[in-house]
Design an enzyme around this catalytic site. Sequence first.
Site, PDB file in Angstrom:
ATOM      1  N   ASP A   1     -53.656  61.387  -5.174  1.00  8.93           N
ATOM      2  CA  ASP A   1     -53.695  61.212  -6.674  1.00  8.93           C
ATOM      3  C   ASP A   1     -54.698  62.111  -7.208  1.00  8.93           C
ATOM      4  O   ASP A   1     -54.444  62.547  -8.203  1.00  8.93           O
ATOM      5  CB  ASP A   1     -53.647  59.773  -7.198  1.00  8.93           C
ATOM      6  CG  ASP A   1     -52.475  59.079  -7.323  1.00  8.93           C
ATOM      7  OD1 ASP A   1     -51.352  59.821  -6.923  1.00  8.93           O
ATOM      8  OD2 ASP A   1     -52.226  57.868  -7.116  1.00  8.93           O
TER       9      ASP A   1
ATOM     10  N   ASP B   1     -62.046  48.604 -11.157  1.00 11.00           N
ATOM     11  CA  ASP B   1     -62.225  49.992 -10.955  1.00 11.00           C
ATOM     12  C   ASP B   1     -62.490  50.705 -12.262  1.00 11.00           C
ATOM     13  O   ASP B   1     -63.764  51.339 -12.492  1.00 11.00           O
ATOM     14  CB  ASP B   1     -61.213  50.798 -10.105  1.00 11.00           C
ATOM     15  CG  ASP B   1     -61.343  50.041  -8.641  1.00 11.00           C
ATOM     16  OD1 ASP B   1     -61.798  49.074  -8.446  1.00 11.00           O
ATOM     17  OD2 ASP B   1     -60.705  50.787  -7.777  1.00 11.00           O
TER      18      ASP B   1
END
Length: 410
Positions: free
Chosen positions: A128, A19
């Site tokens: 997050d 990612d």
Amino acid sequence: MPAKKPVKKVVLAYSGGLDTSVILKWLQDHYDAEVVTFTADLGQGEELEPARKKAEAAGVKDIFIEDLREEFVRDFVYPMVRANAVYEGLYLLGTSIARPLISKRLVEIAHETGADAVAHGATGKGNDQVRFELGVYALDPDLRVIAPWREWDLNSRTKLIAYAEQNGIEVAKDKRGEAPFSVDANLWHTSSEGKVLEDPAEEASDIVFQRTVDPVDAPDTPEYVTISFERGDATAINGEAMSPATLLTALNELGRKHGIGRLDLVENRFVGMKSRGIYETPGGFILMAAHRGIEQLTLDRGAAHLKDELMPRYAKLLYEGFWFSPEREMLQAAIDVSQEYVTGDVRLKLYKGSANVVGRSSAHTLYSEAHVTFEEDEVYDQKDAEGFIRLNALRLQLLARRKRRLGRND
């Protein structure tokens, strides 16, 4: 709203995984910006040097790889332990407590390198993104935050891999298939979510658990451990002084061995949805139990009960990303004052998934055996209790008499 200024340099929270490797290239292409990478060692148990090599291969000039384990435990985990912080009665806030430190270093590195933006790899569905960005804005309101998952159309693993291959980004063989679940880890905990764990009715497979043995397979003989505290912070195990990160590492090994600290939780995310997570906090579970144990001896009843009233608010602030808020700092100040006499030793029995306090001692104890004994004593007059009970019963008696006058039986 005024148009956003062009981004010239951005600091990326970078793990070196698929990612963030894709994000690094995407930032270079989409924003035509120089990228600085920041990789933090918070005790996740992974080799970090490969991240440096991947960043170098991507043309990154400024690469920050930092061992933050001591700062993480000393300045973030320990204050949380002093508060006995638990979210929704069970969760020991392992992912939550790591985000403020990462945000802090992102901002500091941005200042050091002259960057005008920071970026993270959190998705638009989770907590997050909120934690990272609230932390950044609290420390530098003028920094821009880039969240690629809220901007791009690379919304599947297939698309991420295709983008990586098109741009010469190495994709490990074990990353080509669909990951069975997502993992976040640091010295305090591991968190596993998603994919095979999304049905809360299904028991998690053994492959999910990475830091603890199955309690069924843990030793058949209990192990005893003594943890020493000074002003609310753990300082030694079995008489051996240790730094915060070293101590937590040792407790993690004890917890792993005895299958301690597993949690299967459906929690309420800040963004509004419920999610199911499998958490392992082996050393943290032991440490929290021990801290409660020493407070039992050393905290006055009023202070202890007030702390328990404040704790859910503190935990909620931490969970929702408000570590740098004035209200969290106010609560911390009150909590830290309460820890002045929280010093002593706690003995725990570790056995097949449990960590039970079996002994505690302190030079600052408020426990008086002379007062509490069932034997005859010379310090407590039991007759005093009669007046105490009468005064406390007075309002209840008046309420009962009013009901009688009104003919109420409820």
